[in-house]
Design a protein around this motif. Structure first.
Motif, PDB file in Angstrom:
ATOM      1  N   ASP A 186       0.804  -1.223   0.000  1.00  0.00           N
ATOM      2  CA  ASP A 186       0.000   0.000   0.000  1.00  0.00           C
ATOM      3  C   ASP A 186       0.834   1.268   0.000  1.00  0.00           C
ATOM      4  N   GLY A 187       2.126   1.144  -0.292  1.00  0.00           N
ATOM      5  CA  GLY A 187       2.958   2.330  -0.439  1.00  0.00           C
ATOM      6  C   GLY A 187       2.791   2.954  -1.814  1.00  0.00           C
ATOM      7  N   ARG A 188       3.491   4.056  -2.050  1.00  0.00           N
ATOM      8  CA  ARG A 188       3.417   4.723  -3.350  1.00  0.00           C
ATOM      9  C   ARG A 188       4.125   3.891  -4.416  1.00  0.00           C
ATOM     10  N   VAL A 189       3.468   3.737  -5.562  1.00  0.00           N
ATOM     11  CA  VAL A 189       4.026   2.955  -6.662  1.00  0.00           C
ATOM     12  C   VAL A 189       3.781   3.689  -7.977  1.00  0.00           C
ATOM     13  N   LEU A 190       4.818   3.784  -8.789  1.00  0.00           N
ATOM     14  CA  LEU A 190       4.714   4.353 -10.128  1.00  0.00           C
ATOM     15  C   LEU A 190       5.194   3.290 -11.112  1.00  0.00           C
ATOM     16  N   VAL A 191       4.316   2.882 -12.027  1.00  0.00           N
ATOM     17  CA  VAL A 191       4.616   1.776 -12.935  1.00  0.00           C
ATOM     18  C   VAL A 191       4.685   2.283 -14.370  1.00  0.00           C
ATOM     19  N   PHE A 192       5.841   2.121 -14.999  1.00  0.00           N
ATOM     20  CA  PHE A 192       5.997   2.425 -16.415  1.00  0.00           C
ATOM     21  C   PHE A 192       5.765   1.140 -17.209  1.00  0.00           C
ATOM     22  N   VAL A 193       4.840   1.199 -18.154  1.00  0.00           N
ATOM     23  CA  VAL A 193       4.509   0.030 -18.967  1.00  0.00           C
ATOM     24  C   VAL A 193       4.878   0.323 -20.419  1.00  0.00           C
ATOM     25  N   ALA A 194       5.721  -0.517 -21.012  1.00  0.00           N
ATOM     26  CA  ALA A 194       6.102  -0.351 -22.420  1.00  0.00           C
ATOM     27  C   ALA A 194       4.926  -0.707 -23.310  1.00  0.00           C
ATOM     28  N   LYS A 195       4.627   0.157 -24.279  1.00  0.00           N
ATOM     29  CA  LYS A 195       3.488  -0.093 -25.163  1.00  0.00           C
ATOM     30  C   LYS A 195       3.734  -1.231 -26.137  1.00  0.00           C
ATOM     31  N   ALA A 231      -1.153  -3.586  -5.744  1.00  0.00           N
ATOM     32  CA  ALA A 231      -1.018  -2.189  -5.324  1.00  0.00           C
ATOM     33  C   ALA A 231      -2.090  -1.364  -6.030  1.00  0.00           C
ATOM     34  N   PRO A 232      -3.339  -1.431  -5.560  1.00  0.00           N
ATOM     35  CA  PRO A 232      -4.452  -0.777  -6.260  1.00  0.00           C
ATOM     36  C   PRO A 232      -4.267   0.728  -6.441  1.00  0.00           C
ATOM     37  N   GLN A 233      -3.465   1.346  -5.587  1.00  0.00           N
ATOM     38  CA  GLN A 233      -3.268   2.789  -5.669  1.00  0.00           C
ATOM     39  C   GLN A 233      -2.151   3.169  -6.649  1.00  0.00           C
ATOM     40  N   ALA A 234      -1.523   2.180  -7.280  1.00  0.00           N
ATOM     41  CA  ALA A 234      -0.392   2.448  -8.168  1.00  0.00           C
ATOM     42  C   ALA A 234      -0.795   3.349  -9.329  1.00  0.00           C
ATOM     43  N   GLU A 235       0.106   4.235  -9.699  1.00  0.00           N
ATOM     44  CA  GLU A 235      -0.097   5.070 -10.882  1.00  0.00           C
ATOM     45  C   GLU A 235       0.562   4.382 -12.067  1.00  0.00           C
ATOM     46  N   ILE A 236      -0.208   4.136 -13.110  1.00  0.00           N
ATOM     47  CA  ILE A 236       0.281   3.422 -14.291  1.00  0.00           C
ATOM     48  C   ILE A 236       0.508   4.419 -15.424  1.00  0.00           C
ATOM     49  N   VAL A 237       1.692   4.374 -16.027  1.00  0.00           N
ATOM     50  CA  VAL A 237       2.018   5.254 -17.144  1.00  0.00           C
ATOM     51  C   VAL A 237       2.472   4.397 -18.318  1.00  0.00           C
ATOM     52  N   HIS A 238       1.743   4.468 -19.423  1.00  0.00           N
ATOM     53  CA  HIS A 238       2.126   3.738 -20.633  1.00  0.00           C
ATOM     54  C   HIS A 238       3.048   4.618 -21.480  1.00  0.00           C
ATOM     55  N   VAL A 239       4.176   4.069 -21.875  1.00  0.00           N
ATOM     56  CA  VAL A 239       5.179   4.848 -22.599  1.00  0.00           C
ATOM     57  C   VAL A 239       5.558   4.143 -23.900  1.00  0.00           C
ATOM     58  N   GLU A 240       5.946   4.946 -24.884  1.00  0.00           N
ATOM     59  CA  GLU A 240       6.380   4.393 -26.170  1.00  0.00           C
ATOM     60  C   GLU A 240       7.668   3.598 -25.985  1.00  0.00           C
ATOM     61  N   ASP A 285      18.404   5.612 -24.568  1.00  0.00           N
ATOM     62  CA  ASP A 285      18.412   7.050 -24.840  1.00  0.00           C
ATOM     63  C   ASP A 285      17.135   7.584 -25.474  1.00  0.00           C
ATOM     64  N   THR A 286      16.664   6.984 -26.578  1.00  0.00           N
ATOM     65  CA  THR A 286      15.555   7.572 -27.327  1.00  0.00           C
ATOM     66  C   THR A 286      14.237   7.482 -26.571  1.00  0.00           C
ATOM     67  N   ASP A 287      13.764   6.268 -26.313  1.00  0.00           N
ATOM     68  CA  ASP A 287      12.494   6.099 -25.595  1.00  0.00           C
ATOM     69  C   ASP A 287      12.624   6.465 -24.121  1.00  0.00           C
ATOM     70  N   GLY A 288      13.825   6.378 -23.587  1.00  0.00           N
ATOM     71  CA  GLY A 288      14.040   6.709 -22.186  1.00  0.00           C
ATOM     72  C   GLY A 288      13.862   8.181 -21.869  1.00  0.00           C
ATOM     73  N   LYS A 289      13.916   9.048 -22.881  1.00  0.00           N
ATOM     74  CA  LYS A 289      13.742  10.482 -22.643  1.00  0.00           C
ATOM     75  C   LYS A 289      12.372  10.778 -22.050  1.00  0.00           C
ATOM     76  N   ALA A 290      11.336  10.161 -22.613  1.00  0.00           N
ATOM     77  CA  ALA A 290       9.983  10.384 -22.103  1.00  0.00           C
ATOM     78  C   ALA A 290       9.837   9.814 -20.699  1.00  0.00           C
ATOM     79  N   VAL A 291      10.421   8.641 -20.470  1.00  0.00           N
ATOM     80  CA  VAL A 291      10.358   8.017 -19.144  1.00  0.00           C
ATOM     81  C   VAL A 291      11.033   8.914 -18.110  1.00  0.00           C
TER      82      VAL A 291
END
Length: 302
Positions: free
Chosen positions: A231-240, A258-267, A276-282
């Motif tokens: 139940d702690g803070r979680v930030l999840v990067f998901v590769a598209k 972790a139901p409270q996790a923030e999910i971010v979909h990235v290219e 380097d390239t896709d990691g810039k957005a992350v």
């Protein structure tokens, strides 16, 4: 370039668990756990993209521990790395992160820190899959293969950047050869060691037999780990972009534990989001999250 860097990495005699990729800056430091290779130097691009104000330390497996016996369980590895992190930074706020199977290890470290009543500002997941959560779609379900089919155009676009027709054909031939030899061996009652899953995405030619055994075992034990609710803070990067023949169910698994996790979909793909390239957005998204007070200074326990 990535293959060349990995070949240099596996030939080094790695001694320390904690490797400083940027030890400057006044933000809470990020400690990022290695993927299945055990190496953390491939985090150099993302550490640089985060900027000089963000301290970033990789957690790696020393050369002496790159053996099958060290990868006994995710729990054992997590306990070992927690001890090393505590030695390195005995108190103060920090960020735990992990890429691929490293995210699973980072979760275990976070759980152990909670037992010790030490706070984790946030747990950052770089496309790390979890298993045994009950949230996954079975590979026998038609929806699983439908999602893979929908992923095919993105996979082809990604593959064009690093595959030529010749290299792609070679990989197909090698894959078919491995499958044929493994099937033939099974019919004869032989336990064939070639054709392990990691051989399909890691060039092990430069690795010692011990290192190969370590990677294979680390890959296998991830399927035995049963994650507990967090139940702690979680930030999840998901590769598209998904792999060609495996649907990575990252979001569903993390939302389950972790139901409270923030999910971010990235290219990008599982690998390129750390480059380097896709990691810039992350890096930009992570920098914004950390800069908006997502991480608050936590008082140390008495």
């Amino acid at each position: 370039m990535a293959r060349a860097a990995f070949s240099r990495e596996v030939l080094r005699n790695v001694i320390d668990v904690i490797v400083p990729l940027n030890d400057q800056g006044d933000r809470p430091p990020i400690y990022c756990v290695h993927s299945v290779t055990g190496a953390a130097t491939n985090f150099t691009p993302i550490a640089a993209l985060l900027g000089p104000e963000q301290p970033f330390f990789g957690i790696q497996t020393p050369t002496k521990n790159r053996v099958e016996q060290f990868a006994s369980s995710i729990e054992a590895i997590g306990a070992e790395y927690l001890a090393r992190v505590t030695e390195f930074q005995a108190q103060g706020n920090l960020v735990l992160a992990g890429h691929s199977v490293g995210a699973m290890i980072a979760l275990e470290i976070a759980q152990l820190m909670r037992v010790e009543e030490r706070k984790v500002g946030i747990l950052v997941v770089f496309d790390g899959e979890l298993f045994n959560t009950g949230a996954d779609i079975s590979s026998l379900h038609p929806l699983y293969w439908w999602k893979l089919l929908m992923n095919l155009p993105a996979w082809l676009r990604e593959a064009r950047s690093y595959f030529t027709l010749v290299t792609f054909a070679k990989r197909v031939v090698i894959k078919c050869s491995v499958i044929w030899r493994a099937a033939k061996a099974r019919r004869r009652g032989i336990n064939l060691t070639v054709g392990h899953a990691i051989d399909g995405f890691i060039n092990t030619d430069y690795c010692t037999p011990d290192h190969v055994a370590f990677m294979r075992r680390l890959y296998e034990i991830q399927f035995n780990y049963v994650p507990k609710p967090y139940d702690g803070r979680v930030l999840v990067f998901v590769a598209k972009t998904q792999p060609l023949l495996h649907y990575r169910q990252v979001e569903a698994a993390w939302r389950k534990i972790a139901p409270q996790a923030e999910i971010v979909h990235v290219e990008g793909s599982h690998t390129t989001i750390m480059q380097d390239t896709d990691g810039k957005a992350v890096a930009e998204i992570l920098r914004q999250k950390l800069g908006r007070g997502l991480i608050k200074t936590q008082p140390e326990p008495d």
